[in-house]
Design a protein around this motif. Sequence first.
Motif, PDB file in Angstrom:
ATOM      1  N   GLY A  25      -6.301  10.192   0.748  1.00 54.76           N
ATOM      2  CA  GLY A  25      -4.951   9.887   0.273  1.00 54.76           C
ATOM      3  C   GLY A  25      -3.993   9.614   1.416  1.00 54.76           C
ATOM      4  O   GLY A  25      -3.134   8.725   1.324  1.00 54.76           O
ATOM      5  N   ALA A  26      -4.131  10.366   2.504  1.00 54.17           N
ATOM      6  CA  ALA A  26      -3.298  10.097   3.675  1.00 54.17           C
ATOM      7  C   ALA A  26      -3.594   8.712   4.239  1.00 54.17           C
ATOM      8  O   ALA A  26      -2.675   7.978   4.629  1.00 54.17           O
ATOM      9  CB  ALA A  26      -3.548  11.169   4.737  1.00 54.17           C
ATOM     10  N   ALA A  27      -4.881   8.336   4.277  1.00 55.28           N
ATOM     11  CA  ALA A  27      -5.238   6.997   4.742  1.00 55.28           C
ATOM     12  C   ALA A  27      -4.686   5.931   3.805  1.00 55.28           C
ATOM     13  O   ALA A  27      -4.244   4.859   4.252  1.00 55.28           O
ATOM     14  CB  ALA A  27      -6.750   6.874   4.853  1.00 55.28           C
ATOM     15  N   THR A  28      -4.696   6.197   2.503  1.00 50.19           N
ATOM     16  CA  THR A  28      -4.130   5.250   1.546  1.00 50.19           C
ATOM     17  C   THR A  28      -2.644   5.036   1.789  1.00 50.19           C
ATOM     18  O   THR A  28      -2.140   3.908   1.746  1.00 50.19           O
ATOM     19  CB  THR A  28      -4.355   5.743   0.107  1.00 50.19           C
ATOM     20  N   GLY A  29      -1.923   6.129   2.052  1.00 48.35           N
ATOM     21  CA  GLY A  29      -0.499   5.994   2.364  1.00 48.35           C
ATOM     22  C   GLY A  29      -0.269   5.136   3.582  1.00 48.35           C
ATOM     23  O   GLY A  29       0.644   4.290   3.599  1.00 48.35           O
ATOM     24  N   ALA A  30      -1.098   5.307   4.615  1.00 44.83           N
ATOM     25  CA  ALA A  30      -0.960   4.494   5.819  1.00 44.83           C
ATOM     26  C   ALA A  30      -1.291   3.030   5.537  1.00 44.83           C
ATOM     27  O   ALA A  30      -0.610   2.121   6.030  1.00 44.83           O
ATOM     28  CB  ALA A  30      -1.878   5.040   6.917  1.00 44.83           C
ATOM     29  N   ALA A  66       3.319   7.167  10.214  1.00 43.18           N
ATOM     30  CA  ALA A  66       2.973   8.588  10.160  1.00 43.18           C
ATOM     31  C   ALA A  66       3.541   9.242   8.902  1.00 43.18           C
ATOM     32  O   ALA A  66       2.858  10.028   8.229  1.00 43.18           O
ATOM     33  CB  ALA A  66       3.495   9.298  11.410  1.00 43.18           C
ATOM     34  N   GLY A  67       4.796   8.898   8.577  1.00 42.44           N
ATOM     35  CA  GLY A  67       5.403   9.461   7.371  1.00 42.44           C
ATOM     36  C   GLY A  67       4.677   9.041   6.103  1.00 42.44           C
ATOM     37  O   GLY A  67       4.506   9.835   5.170  1.00 42.44           O
ATOM     38  N   SER A  68       4.221   7.795   6.061  1.00 48.92           N
ATOM     39  CA  SER A  68       3.487   7.312   4.895  1.00 48.92           C
ATOM     40  C   SER A  68       2.148   8.017   4.760  1.00 48.92           C
ATOM     41  O   SER A  68       1.702   8.332   3.649  1.00 48.92           O
ATOM     42  CB  SER A  68       3.267   5.796   5.006  1.00 48.92           C
ATOM     43  N   ALA A  69       1.485   8.273   5.886  1.00 51.41           N
ATOM     44  CA  ALA A  69       0.202   8.987   5.839  1.00 51.41           C
ATOM     45  C   ALA A  69       0.402  10.410   5.308  1.00 51.41           C
ATOM     46  O   ALA A  69      -0.362  10.871   4.448  1.00 51.41           O
ATOM     47  CB  ALA A  69      -0.429   9.020   7.225  1.00 51.41           C
ATOM     48  N   VAL A  70       1.404  11.100   5.816  1.00 49.84           N
ATOM     49  CA  VAL A  70       1.674  12.459   5.342  1.00 49.84           C
ATOM     50  C   VAL A  70       2.048  12.441   3.863  1.00 49.84           C
ATOM     51  O   VAL A  70       1.563  13.263   3.062  1.00 49.84           O
ATOM     52  CB  VAL A  70       2.787  13.111   6.171  1.00 49.84           C
ATOM     53  N   GLY A  71       2.899  11.486   3.481  1.00 42.01           N
ATOM     54  CA  GLY A  71       3.294  11.376   2.078  1.00 42.01           C
ATOM     55  C   GLY A  71       2.117  11.086   1.165  1.00 42.01           C
ATOM     56  O   GLY A  71       2.014  11.649   0.065  1.00 42.01           O
ATOM     57  N   GLY A  72       1.202  10.224   1.614  1.00 41.73           N
ATOM     58  CA  GLY A  72       0.016   9.930   0.811  1.00 41.73           C
ATOM     59  C   GLY A  72      -0.857  11.151   0.610  1.00 41.73           C
ATOM     60  O   GLY A  72      -1.374  11.391  -0.489  1.00 41.73           O
ATOM     61  N   ALA A  97      -2.688  15.476  -2.996  1.00 36.68           N
ATOM     62  CA  ALA A  97      -2.910  16.902  -3.254  1.00 36.68           C
ATOM     63  C   ALA A  97      -2.187  17.337  -4.526  1.00 36.68           C
ATOM     64  O   ALA A  97      -2.733  18.118  -5.323  1.00 36.68           O
ATOM     65  CB  ALA A  97      -2.428  17.721  -2.061  1.00 36.68           C
ATOM     66  N   ALA A  98      -0.955  16.849  -4.731  1.00 38.27           N
ATOM     67  CA  ALA A  98      -0.211  17.201  -5.942  1.00 38.27           C
ATOM     68  C   ALA A  98      -0.935  16.688  -7.189  1.00 38.27           C
ATOM     69  O   ALA A  98      -1.031  17.399  -8.204  1.00 38.27           O
ATOM     70  CB  ALA A  98       1.201  16.611  -5.869  1.00 38.27           C
ATOM     71  N   ALA A 143      -2.560  11.117  10.168  1.00 40.72           N
ATOM     72  CA  ALA A 143      -1.494  10.254  10.673  1.00 40.72           C
ATOM     73  C   ALA A 143      -1.602  10.034  12.176  1.00 40.72           C
ATOM     74  O   ALA A 143      -1.175   9.008  12.695  1.00 40.72           O
ATOM     75  CB  ALA A 143      -0.133  10.858  10.342  1.00 40.72           C
ATOM     76  N   SER A 144      -2.212  10.979  12.896  1.00 36.40           N
ATOM     77  CA  SER A 144      -2.294  10.884  14.351  1.00 36.40           C
ATOM     78  C   SER A 144      -3.416   9.980  14.826  1.00 36.40           C
ATOM     79  O   SER A 144      -3.247   9.230  15.786  1.00 36.40           O
ATOM     80  CB  SER A 144      -2.490  12.285  14.956  1.00 36.40           C
TER      81      SER A 144
END
Length: 338
Positions: free
Chosen positions: A109-114, A129-135, A140-141, A261-262
Motif C-alpha cells: 500500500g505504501a508503494a501504491t501511494g508512491a 514520501a508523504g504519499s508512501a506513508v499515506g498509502g 492498514a485502515a 518511503a525511504s
Amino acid sequence: MNTTVRTGPISLRLRPRAVVAGTLVAVAVIVAAILAVGTGDVRIAPGEVIRTLFGQGDRATEYVVLKLRLPRALTAIMVGAALGVSGAVFQSLARNPLGSPDVVGFTTGAATGAIVQILVIGGGPLLLAGSAVGGGVLTAALVYVLAYRRGVQGYRLVLVGIGVSAMLVSVNSFLITRAEVTEAQRANAWLFGSLNGRSWEHVGMIAAALALVLPVLAAAARNLPLLELGDDAAKGLGVPVERVRLTLMVTAVALCSVATASVGLIEFVALTAPQIARRLTRSPGPGLVASGLTGGLVLLGSDVVAQRLTDGQVPVGVVTAALGGCYLAWLLTRERRD
C-alpha cells in the motif's frame, strides 16, 4: 533463567541469552557496515574504512566513505530495523509468523501511494514520501476495518491482508502499464527497493521517524506479551485491548511506511527478521530490540551481497525477495509438518 536489575524505582528483567544474542547481532551489524562502506567500484580495505571513520583518512577516501557510502549503510540499518520491529509487532498481534506488513499488504500500500504520486499527482521527494506513508496508513485502515469482527483475529487479519495486497498489486501493474515509458520506469523502480543514491537527507528522515515513533511503540509494546495470551485473558488482566492494539498497529504501520518511503518496496525483511531473532534469543515474546537489529543486519547484508556479486546492478529488494522466498518456503514446510 532471567536476571532482574533494579535501579531505584525501575526494574528490568533481562534474559542472559537474549542479551548475548543481541550483542552478537549488533557486532555483526558493525562488521557488515564496515564491509558495505568498503564495497563498490573503488574497494577500500576494512582497516582504511575504520581509520577514515576516526578522521585519519585522506581526502579522497573521506569523500567516498563519508559522502557516498556511509549514508547508504546507515539508511540500510535503520530501514531494516524499522521493518524488523514492525514485523515483530504485527506477528505478535496476529499470533502468526505470516502476519508481517509485507505479507498483509501494508508495504504494498505504501508503494501504491508512491506510484500514484509519481504517475498521477506529480511533485517532489517530500510529497513522494508523504504519499508512501499515506498509502500504507490507508491500506492498514482498510485491512483493519475489513478484518474487524468484535475484535481482530490473527488469521482473519492475514487472510484479509493477503487479499488487499493482491488487489493493490493489480492496481500498481495497471497504473504502470498505462503510463508513459519514462514515468513507468521510474515507478517500476520503486517496486524493487534500492539503496542507490541514498544521502544524509534520507538518513535524517528515517532517523527522525524512528525517534518519533519508537518511544510511543515501546510504551505500548509492554502489553504485547499479554495480548499474545488472547483478548479475554488480556482484558482480565486490565489491558485496554482495542486501544493498545490500535496504537501498536498505527506505530508499526508508520515504521514500515516510512521505510518504504525511504528506499522503495523491500520484501520479506519484516517477515524473516523477527523469526530469526526469536530463534537466536529463544525468547517467548516478540523481542523488538533483537528484531530491529536483525532486520538491519539482513538488509545491510543483502546490500553487500548485491554489490559484491552483481556490482550493484541488482537492487537490494531483489536479493531480499530471493532470500525471503527461500525462508517462506522453509517456514510453510515446517508449519505443515508441525
